[in-house]
Scaffold this active site. Structure first.
Site, PDB file in Angstrom:
ATOM      1  CD  GLU A  68      -3.177   0.711   2.118  1.00 32.58           C
ATOM      2  OE1 GLU A  68      -4.347   1.047   1.874  1.00 32.58           O
ATOM      3  OE2 GLU A  68      -2.830   0.212   3.213  1.00 32.58           O
ATOM      4  CG  HIS A  86       8.271 -28.972   2.480  1.00 39.15           C
ATOM      5  ND1 HIS A  86       8.995 -30.132   2.332  1.00 39.15           N
ATOM      6  CD2 HIS A  86       8.521 -28.530   3.739  1.00 39.15           C
ATOM      7  CE1 HIS A  86       9.636 -30.397   3.459  1.00 39.15           C
ATOM      8  NE2 HIS A  86       9.369 -29.439   4.336  1.00 39.15           N
ATOM      9  CE  LYS A 120     -10.836   2.277   2.262  1.00 35.18           C
ATOM     10  NZ  LYS A 120     -10.162   3.105   3.296  1.00 35.18           N
TER      11      LYS A 120
END
Length: 399
Positions: free
Chosen positions: A249, A275, A390
Site C-alpha cells: 500500500e 516445500h 471504496k
C-alpha cells in the site's frame, strides 16, 4: 537558453536522509516512540473483562495482531485478544462462538470513523450485546462520526492524529491501547522503536543497512521486483501479513515521472514454505530478492527425543532442540540460496521473543519503506488505488 526538469532520478543517500529528516515535521509515525504512555496504561488497568475484542481492519488491526501473535506463545496473559476484521458472515459468527461476548471489552478502531467493515461489524455487535462506557473503547480521529457516537455515550475515546496513517499506526494508540489492556509491556515496545529511531537519525548502526537496502531495491527494481520475506517462526506469521500491507500500500504508486512502481511483497513461513515456494526461488526466474528472518532464542527448549525404533530413522537429529533444528533449517536454506550466486538475499536475526525485539523489527521496516518511497519519489503515505475501490462501493450501495 533555459532548462527545467521534473523527471525521476535516483538521489544520493545524503539527499534521501535529508528528505526523511524533513518528513519528521509532517509524518506522525516518526514521533510515536517518544510518546507518554501514562494515560494508556492507567486506563488499561481499569478494564476488567477477560476478552479484548479489536474491531478493525487493515492498518487498524494487522500491526496489533502481529505483535500479539509474536508474543503470545511465550507469555501467559490473563486476558486474550480477539480480532474481528472480516465481513464473511460465517467467519464472524464462528469467531463469536469462541468467547463470551458478555465478558468482552470492544475496542473499535477506525481513523475515519466510517470504515464500512468496522462500522458494519460494530452495528451487528450492538444487536447482540449492550454497548456502553463499561465495555467499549473507541479509537478514531477527533471529529469523526464514531468519535461523536462515543462522546454522546461517555465512551472513552483515544484520538488518533491526522498525520498518522493506518499502516504506520501500530505504535500509536491503535496498537498500544489494546495491547496494554492484555498486559503487553508497551513501554518496552517503544524502547525498541527508540533504539532504531535514534540510531537511524544519528546515522549510527541502523542507518547504513536501511539506507543501503532501500537504494539497492530501487536501483535494481527493474530486474528484481519481487521482495520475499522468509520468516523462520510461525509466531512471525502476523508480522508477515503486516509487512505485505505496509509494503504494497505504501510502494505501489506512480512516481513523479508518471511511471508505475512495482515492488511486490511476498511473505513466507519456514520451514513450511520450503516445500513449495523455495523451488520457485531456487530454479525460477531471477526476479526475487529474499530476506530471511530468524529468531535465535524462542524461549522453548523442547527436545527431539531418542527413539528405540530404528525404522523411524533420523537418529542424527535426536537430542536436538526444535529451536536449533528450526534455525539449522533456516541456515541450510540460506546457504542453498546464496550458493546460486545470483539471488540477492539478506538475513535478519532477532535475538529473542519480547516486545523490544519485535518493535525494532517493525520500526526498521517502517523506516525502510519511507526510505524506498523517497528514492522512488512517490507519496509513500497515501493510497489512491484503495480509495477508488471504496468510492465505487459507496456509490453502488447508495444507488
Amino acid at each position: 537558453m533555459e532548462y527545467n526538469k521534473n523527471f525521476y532520478q535516483i538521489h544520493s543517500n545524503g539527499d534521501i536522509f535529508q528528505r526523511i529528516q524533513s518528513e519528521r515535521g509532517t509524518i506522525g509515525y516518526y514521533d510515536l516512540p517518544y510518546q507518554d504512555t501514562s494515560d494508556i496504561k492507567a486506563y488499561a488497568k481499569t478494564i476488567v473483562q477477560k476478552h479484548i475484542v479489536v474491531i478493525g481492519i487493515g492498518g487498524s488491526s494487522l500491526g496489533v495482531k502481529a505483535i500479539y501473535e509474536f508474543l503470545l506463545p511465550s507469555n501467559k496473559y490473563q486476558k486474550d485478544l480477539v480480532f474481528l476484521e472480516t465481513l464473511d458472515p460465517l467467519e464472524i459468527n464462528h469467531c463469536l462462538t469462541k468467547f463470551d461476548i458478555f465478558d468482552a471489552h470492544f475496542v473499535v478502531i477506525s481513523k475515519s470513523g466510517n470504515t464500512i467493515e468496522t462500522i458494519s461489524l460494530f452495528k451487528y455487535l450492538r444487536t447482540l450485546v449492550e454497548i456502553n462506557s463499561d465495555n467499549c473503547t473507541v479509537i478514531s480521529k477527533a471529529k469523526s462520526g464514531l468519535t461523536k457516537f462515543a462522546q454522546d455515550r461517555d465512551i472513552k475515546v483515544f484520538e488518533l492524529a491526522e498525520n498518522v496513517g493506518g499502516r504506520f499506526s501500530v505504535f500509536s494508540v491503535v496498537g498500544l491501547v489494546p495491547l496494554a489492556m492484555v498486559g503487553v509491556d508497551v513501554d518496552n515496545l517503544l524502547n525498541g522503536c527508540k533504539r532504531v529511531s535514534a540510531s537511524f537519525f544519528d546515522q549510527s548502526s541502523y542507518y547504513a543497512p536501511i539506507i543501503r537496502k532501500a537504494r539497492f531495491l530501487v536501483e535494481n527494481k527493474a530486474r528484481f521486483n519481487i521482495n520475499v520475506i522468509f520468516s523462520y517462526s510461525s509466531s512471525l506469521e502476523g508480522f508477515n501479513k503486516w509487512y505485505v500491507q505496509l509494503w504494497a500500500e505504501s510502494l505501489g504508486k506512480i512516481n513523479i515521472n508518471k511511471t508505475r512502481q512495482a515492488l511486490t511483497p511476498i511473505a513466507l513461513i519456514g520451514p513450511v514454505d520450503q516445500h513449495s515456494f523455495l523451488q520457485l526461488i531456487i530454479d525460477g526466474v531471477r526476479d526475487k530478492i529474499v530476506t530471511f528472518i530468524k529468531i535465535a532464542d524462542l524461549k522453548d527448549n523442547t527436545i527431539i527425543p531418542k527413539s528405540n525404533d530404528k525404522n523411524l530413522g533420523l537418529e542424527y537429529a535426536e537430542g536436538l532442540s526444535f529451536n536449533d533444528l528450526l534455525n539449522k533449517q533456516a541456515d541450510a536454506t540460506i546457504e542453498s540460496v546464496e550458493a546460486q550466486g545470483d539471488i540477492p538475499c539478506d538475513v535478519i536475526t532477532i535475538s529473542t521473543v519480547d516486545e523490544y525485539n519485535i518493535a525494532k523489527l517493525m520500526f526498521s521496516y517502517q523506516l525502510l519503506v519511507s526510505a524506498i518511497g523517497e528514492f522512488l519519489q512517490i507519496n509513500t503515505y497515501n493510497q489512491p488505488g484503495v480509495e477508488k475501490g471504496k468510492a465505487i462501493l459507496k456509490e453502488s450501495l447508495q444507488n
